[in-house]
Scaffold this motif. Structure first.
Motif, PDB file in Angstrom:
ATOM      1  N   PRO A  76     -19.647   8.315  13.992  1.00  0.00           N
ATOM      2  CA  PRO A  76     -20.502   8.551  12.816  1.00  0.00           C
ATOM      3  C   PRO A  76     -19.985   7.914  11.528  1.00  0.00           C
ATOM      4  CG  PRO A  76     -19.214  10.524  13.320  1.00  0.00           C
ATOM      5  CD  PRO A  76     -18.969   9.537  14.439  1.00  0.00           C
ATOM      6  N   GLY A  77     -18.721   7.532  11.505  1.00  0.00           N
ATOM      7  CA  GLY A  77     -18.163   6.933  10.287  1.00  0.00           C
ATOM      8  C   GLY A  77     -17.756   7.995   9.287  1.00  0.00           C
ATOM      9  N   PRO A  78     -17.545   7.602   8.041  1.00  0.00           N
ATOM     10  CA  PRO A  78     -17.801   6.294   7.442  1.00  0.00           C
ATOM     11  C   PRO A  78     -16.729   5.272   7.794  1.00  0.00           C
ATOM     12  CG  PRO A  78     -16.793   7.724   5.826  1.00  0.00           C
ATOM     13  CD  PRO A  78     -16.993   8.560   7.063  1.00  0.00           C
ATOM     14  N   THR A  79     -16.959   4.052   7.358  1.00  0.00           N
ATOM     15  CA  THR A  79     -15.958   3.002   7.552  1.00  0.00           C
ATOM     16  C   THR A  79     -14.830   3.198   6.545  1.00  0.00           C
ATOM     17  OG1 THR A  79     -17.169   1.555   6.049  1.00  0.00           O
ATOM     18  CG2 THR A  79     -17.672   1.361   8.400  1.00  0.00           C
ATOM     19  N   PRO A  80     -13.684   2.619   6.791  1.00  0.00           N
ATOM     20  CA  PRO A  80     -12.559   2.763   5.844  1.00  0.00           C
ATOM     21  C   PRO A  80     -12.947   2.308   4.438  1.00  0.00           C
ATOM     22  CG  PRO A  80     -11.790   1.820   7.898  1.00  0.00           C
ATOM     23  CD  PRO A  80     -13.289   1.857   7.995  1.00  0.00           C
ATOM     24  N   PHE A  81     -12.467   3.043   3.430  1.00  0.00           N
ATOM     25  CA  PHE A  81     -12.811   2.705   2.044  1.00  0.00           C
ATOM     26  C   PHE A  81     -11.569   2.526   1.181  1.00  0.00           C
ATOM     27  CE2 PHE A  81     -13.559   7.204   2.983  1.00  0.00           C
ATOM     28  CZ  PHE A  81     -12.528   7.798   2.267  1.00  0.00           C
ATOM     29  N   SER A  82     -10.426   2.287   1.806  1.00  0.00           N
ATOM     30  CA  SER A  82      -9.200   1.983   1.065  1.00  0.00           C
ATOM     31  C   SER A  82      -8.309   1.125   1.950  1.00  0.00           C
ATOM     32  CB  SER A  82      -8.459   3.267   0.659  1.00  0.00           C
ATOM     33  OG  SER A  82      -7.965   3.947   1.798  1.00  0.00           O
ATOM     34  N   ARG A  83      -7.316   0.514   1.339  1.00  0.00           N
ATOM     35  CA  ARG A  83      -6.386  -0.301   2.128  1.00  0.00           C
ATOM     36  C   ARG A  83      -5.667   0.552   3.165  1.00  0.00           C
ATOM     37  NH1 ARG A  83      -2.541  -3.993  -1.372  1.00  0.00           N
ATOM     38  NH2 ARG A  83      -2.066  -2.025  -2.419  1.00  0.00           N
ATOM     39  N   GLU A  84      -5.324   1.786   2.767  1.00  0.00           N
ATOM     40  CA  GLU A  84      -4.562   2.655   3.660  1.00  0.00           C
ATOM     41  C   GLU A  84      -5.372   3.034   4.897  1.00  0.00           C
ATOM     42  OE1 GLU A  84      -2.690   2.635  -0.234  1.00  0.00           O
ATOM     43  OE2 GLU A  84      -4.756   3.044   0.382  1.00  0.00           O
ATOM     44  N   THR A  85      -6.634   3.426   4.705  1.00  0.00           N
ATOM     45  CA  THR A  85      -7.448   3.806   5.862  1.00  0.00           C
ATOM     46  C   THR A  85      -7.758   2.587   6.740  1.00  0.00           C
ATOM     47  OG1 THR A  85      -9.394   3.660   4.418  1.00  0.00           O
ATOM     48  CG2 THR A  85      -8.475   5.843   4.798  1.00  0.00           C
ATOM     49  N   ALA A 138       0.845  -1.190   0.000  1.00  0.00           N
ATOM     50  CA  ALA A 138       0.000   0.000   0.000  1.00  0.00           C
ATOM     51  C   ALA A 138       0.887   1.250   0.000  1.00  0.00           C
ATOM     52  CB  ALA A 138      -0.926  -0.005   1.214  1.00  0.00           C
ATOM     53  N   ASN A 139       0.256   2.416  -0.050  1.00  0.00           N
ATOM     54  CA  ASN A 139       0.984   3.690  -0.066  1.00  0.00           C
ATOM     55  C   ASN A 139       1.462   4.013   1.349  1.00  0.00           C
ATOM     56  OD1 ASN A 139       1.875   6.366  -0.261  1.00  0.00           O
ATOM     57  ND2 ASN A 139       0.360   6.858  -1.830  1.00  0.00           N
ATOM     58  N   ALA A 140       2.718   3.646   1.639  1.00  0.00           N
ATOM     59  CA  ALA A 140       3.241   3.765   2.999  1.00  0.00           C
ATOM     60  C   ALA A 140       3.334   5.216   3.449  1.00  0.00           C
ATOM     61  CB  ALA A 140       4.615   3.089   3.091  1.00  0.00           C
ATOM     62  N   MET A 141       3.737   6.102   2.542  1.00  0.00           N
ATOM     63  CA  MET A 141       3.885   7.499   2.943  1.00  0.00           C
ATOM     64  C   MET A 141       2.530   8.123   3.249  1.00  0.00           C
ATOM     65  SD  MET A 141       5.957  10.584   1.087  1.00  0.00           S
ATOM     66  CE  MET A 141       7.513   9.782   1.468  1.00  0.00           C
ATOM     67  N   LEU A 142       1.522   7.796   2.463  1.00  0.00           N
ATOM     68  CA  LEU A 142       0.180   8.311   2.721  1.00  0.00           C
ATOM     69  C   LEU A 142      -0.340   7.816   4.063  1.00  0.00           C
ATOM     70  CD1 LEU A 142      -2.344   9.832   1.764  1.00  0.00           C
ATOM     71  CD2 LEU A 142      -3.066   7.737   0.597  1.00  0.00           C
ATOM     72  N   VAL A 143      -0.123   6.532   4.359  1.00  0.00           N
ATOM     73  CA  VAL A 143      -0.561   5.971   5.640  1.00  0.00           C
ATOM     74  C   VAL A 143       0.151   6.666   6.798  1.00  0.00           C
ATOM     75  CG1 VAL A 143      -0.578   3.903   7.072  1.00  0.00           C
ATOM     76  CG2 VAL A 143      -1.173   3.736   4.670  1.00  0.00           C
ATOM     77  N   ARG A 144       1.434   6.906   6.655  1.00  0.00           N
ATOM     78  CA  ARG A 144       2.193   7.552   7.729  1.00  0.00           C
ATOM     79  C   ARG A 144       1.661   8.954   8.018  1.00  0.00           C
ATOM     80  NH1 ARG A 144       6.665   6.851  10.544  1.00  0.00           N
ATOM     81  NH2 ARG A 144       7.712   8.715  11.373  1.00  0.00           N
ATOM     82  N   VAL A 145       1.427   9.726   6.956  1.00  0.00           N
ATOM     83  CA  VAL A 145       0.910  11.083   7.148  1.00  0.00           C
ATOM     84  C   VAL A 145      -0.486  11.037   7.765  1.00  0.00           C
ATOM     85  CG1 VAL A 145       0.200  13.184   5.946  1.00  0.00           C
ATOM     86  CG2 VAL A 145       2.317  12.041   5.303  1.00  0.00           C
ATOM     87  N   GLY A 146      -1.338  10.126   7.273  1.00  0.00           N
ATOM     88  CA  GLY A 146      -2.673  10.000   7.850  1.00  0.00           C
ATOM     89  C   GLY A 146      -2.620   9.649   9.322  1.00  0.00           C
ATOM     90  N   ALA A 147      -1.669   8.787   9.692  1.00  0.00           N
ATOM     91  CA  ALA A 147      -1.526   8.401  11.104  1.00  0.00           C
ATOM     92  C   ALA A 147      -1.064   9.572  11.965  1.00  0.00           C
ATOM     93  CB  ALA A 147      -0.547   7.241  11.218  1.00  0.00           C
ATOM     94  N   LEU A 148      -0.186  10.402  11.432  1.00  0.00           N
ATOM     95  CA  LEU A 148       0.317  11.545  12.211  1.00  0.00           C
ATOM     96  C   LEU A 148      -0.792  12.547  12.522  1.00  0.00           C
ATOM     97  CD1 LEU A 148       3.735  12.220  10.421  1.00  0.00           C
ATOM     98  CD2 LEU A 148       3.409  11.328  12.733  1.00  0.00           C
ATOM     99  N   TYR A 149      -1.765  12.677  11.637  1.00  0.00           N
ATOM    100  CA  TYR A 149      -2.791  13.705  11.802  1.00  0.00           C
ATOM    101  C   TYR A 149      -4.141  13.149  12.245  1.00  0.00           C
ATOM    102  CZ  TYR A 149       0.353  16.972   9.413  1.00  0.00           C
ATOM    103  OH  TYR A 149       1.424  17.765   9.077  1.00  0.00           O
TER     104      TYR A 149
END
Length: 682
Positions: free
Chosen positions: A599-608, A497-508
């Motif tokens: 309230p969601g939504p549920t994850p809709f990608s591998r990264e989320t 998966a997109n590791a950099m995108l996941v990392r940034v999403g996790a930080l914020y």
């Protein structure tokens, strides 16, 4: 009526795609040059693969642009310049001579006969000088011939017959010597220098007019081919002479084909072919990239880039077809790979090149070179946020163009002679323009609200304003986010998966906790828990609120939508279980499950989905006391299996295999965090 409106509203995304599709087809066909397509393909140096070709009608053999330019250059360089002879100047010169002669030669010092002889000698010298005229040094014509216009009559003569002011002294001395008056040569030189004036001047206007007349009379054709004449036989090699005849026939055929009656049929054919190409793109997106297809912004972005490339290429071809390789076509797969993936980038690039095959000359050569260059772009471009990678890739792309051009030149000419070195300059210019991809990516991010690896790298800086603020106001949450980022990045790398995108999403993902940091256990530094004085429903409301407040804070700080998606989905639609259970114990009759559910939504990608798993595991691991490896193994399985049973991953493009791989990485990382060793059986 309301049902129809409701159905229309639900279909608005599909309607938008249909409108975008039709507009794109119309624009591309509009960009195309007006003309039909010759039904035979041919290339210099290759055999004619069709049946014998006879002239279908009378036509002229057109000269190439190179031939016409050579004729123009020859006319401009070989044109004999015009000079104009001014007769009034010579008349004034003789008057001045008669006036100044007595001053130079005193009649008292000479005999009457000698005086008259010398006077006539000077007149003869002036007659000789002004027979062909005198030109100033600045008007000195080139060697060769000139046209001398005298009394509106032009006479062609050698340029050397015109006298020049800088050579008058030697001329006067020579002529005085012939008269036997050497002793008076200095006096004559002095006198002539005072009276002789230039009377021959260049007439550049007349010369230019003559050049323009000759240029206007240049014929664009050389010879004719009569109807029924054999042009080329089957198997005959297309060489320079019959190549010019074939190109003339092609040009004449295409212009003859584009008539009022045929133009609509030709446009219809172009429309069908372009529509088929763009339909293949939509079908590819729908089948293999559904997440891109569902997002109208992404679809618009792809079609916009195709339209820009087609427009630029057709514009260059209309201006000068020789500049077609200056258009940096490889920017297209480069940008699409940056925002999406390599497969989509290459697919769109190939479809765009197929469309341009209708526009460019030597379509096979163009399509071959551009597809190979696009493949090289996809294979070499990686980690674009590292500046050196772009320069290296652009260098490789330029090298492919040069090698491909050499190969085609050898095929066409059979040798390395007549290589157009200017084309190498075009390839280098193409590479330099391709470097504009970096600022173009930034512009696209602002225009379409998209995010690239370059922006993600900037956002991952923990010294950024927002993360710095979180580390000061909610240090526990900040440390939790760092741990989650490390876990999620490792898991993303494991499943591709997109590791950099996941990392940034996790930080914020937990920035919303900054508003009420003490209501979250990781920020509580004392034994005082503010939730002890609150109703469970109120506590759950505060906990759930950090998602909404995080989204608002992210938008206020201009975070990209792809990063905001992690904030929105990292808890999905799960329960705030602790307070829900507490409420059920204290006041079961007043407890409503929806009050305790995110309230969601549920994850809709591998990264989320990866972030949801990593966040839940990291947060819950803080409650473990003296964990062992079997305990961690069961702990991770229990949390993630619970999320699966709750249906949190149903909308995410993640497989059971991926989930098991994520579990494995999380277990390994937690084992390292708690410094555990695997317990081996005795």
């Amino acid at each position: 009526m309301s049902k129809r409106l409701d159905s229309l509203y639900r279909s608005q995304s599909a309607i938008y795609k249909y409108i975008l599709y039709l507009l794109s087809v119309a624009c591309i066909v509009f960009f195309f040059p007006r003309g039909g397509q010759f039904k035979y393909e041919f290339q210099k140096g290759k055999p004619w693969q069709y049946e014998n070709l006879y002239a279908p009608f009378d036509f002229s053999i057109r000269k190439s642009q190179e031939d016409i330019q050579a004729e123009r250059n020859a006319i401009q360089t070989e044109q004999i310049p015009y000079y104009r002879f001014d007769t009034s100047v010579s008349a004034n010169v003789f008057e001045d001579y008669n006036t100044l002669f007595p001053e130079v030669f005193q009649e008292a010092s000479l005999s009457r006969r000698g005086y008259d002889y010398m006077l006539r000698a000077g007149v003869q010298i002036l007659d000789s000088i002004y027979t062909t005229g005198v030109a100033s040094v600045e008007e000195h014509p080139l060697d060769g011939e000139i046209y001398l216009v005298r009394n509106n009559e032009a006479r062609r003569m050698p340029a050397r017959l015109v006298h020049y002011s800088d050579s008058l002294e030697s001329l006067v001395r020579t002529m005085v010597g012939r008269q036997g008056l050497d002793r008076y040569s200095e006096d004559f030189v002095s006198l002539m220098a005072r009276v002789v004036r230039p009377n021959v001047r260049s007439d550049s206007e007349l010369t230019e007019k003559e050049i323009q007349n000759k240029l206007a009379n240049i014929s664009s054709t050389r010879g004719n081919v009569d109807e029924g004449k054999l042009i080329i036989a089957k198997g005959e090699v297309v060489e320079s002479e019959n190549l010019k005849i074939l190109e003339s026939l092609k040009s004449e055929y295409e212009s003859e084909l584009w008539t009022a009656s045929n133009s609509y049929f030709i446009l219809a054919g172009y429309t069908i072919l372009v529509a088929l190409v763009l339909m293949m793109l939509l079908l590819f997106l729908k089948k293999y990239r559904p997440e891109v297809y569902r997002n109208n912004v992404n679809v618009t972005f792809i079609f916009f880039n195709i339209l820009v490339v087609v427009f630029l290429t057709t514009l260059v071809v209309k201006y000068n077809a020789g500049l077609v390789y200056v258009v940096p076509l490889c920017i297209l797969p480069l940008i699409l790979k940056t925002f999406f993936d390599a497969r989509l980038g290459l697919f769109v690039h190939v479809l765009t090149v197929l469309i341009l095959g209708f526009v460019v000359p030597n379509s096979f050569e163009y399509i071959f070179l551009q597809i190979v260059a696009g493949i090289v772009t996809i294979l070499t471009i990686s980690e674009l946020y590292k500046r050196a990678n772009l320069f290296i890739s652009v260098g490789q792309i330029t090298l492919i163009y040069i090698i491909g051009y050499f190969a085609f030149h050898i095929i066409h000419e059979g040798n390395l002679e007549n290589v157009v070195w200017l084309n190498f300059g075009f390839f280098l210019l193409n590479g330099m323009i391709t470097l504009f991809a970096q600022p173009l990516i930034y512009i696209y991010e602002k225009m379409f609200g998209m995010v690239s690896d370059v922006s993600l790298l900037e956002l991952s800086d923990t010294n950024s304003k927002l993360l710095k603020e979180m580390s000061n106001r909610a240090p526990g949450t900040f440390n939790h986010s760092l741990q989650v980022a490390n876990l999620a990045e490792a898991a993303a790398n494991e499943i591709g998966a997109n590791a950099m995108l996941v990392r940034v999403g996790a930080l914020y993902h937990d920035i919303g906790k900054m508003n009420d940091p003490t209501f979250f256990t990781e920020n509580q530094t004392t034994n005082i828990n503010p939730h002890d004085d609150l109703d469970p429903a109120k506590s759950a409301e505060i906990i759930i609120r950090h998602v909404i407040e995080g989204i608002e804070m992210a938008r206020k700080n201009n975070l990209p939508d792809r990063v905001i998606d992690f904030i929105r989905t990292h808890h999905g639609t799960t329960l705030v279980y602790y307070f829900y259970k507490k409420s059920m114990e204290e006041q079961p009759e007043d407890t409503r499950e929806e009050d305790f559910r995110y309230p969601g939504p549920t994850p809709f990608s591998r990264e989320t989905a990866i972030l949801m798993m990593s966040d839940a595991v990291e947060a819950a691991s803080k409650s473990l006391v003296n964990p062992t490896y079997p305990m961690l193994d069961a702990f991770v399985d229990r949390i993630i299996d619970g999320q699966m049973q709750a249906g949190q991953f149903l909308n995410a493009d993640i497989t059971f295999k991926d989930i098991e791989a994520v579990k494995k990485v999380l277990k390994q990382r937690l084992t390292n965090i708690y410094h555990l060793r695997v317990e081996y059986p005795e």
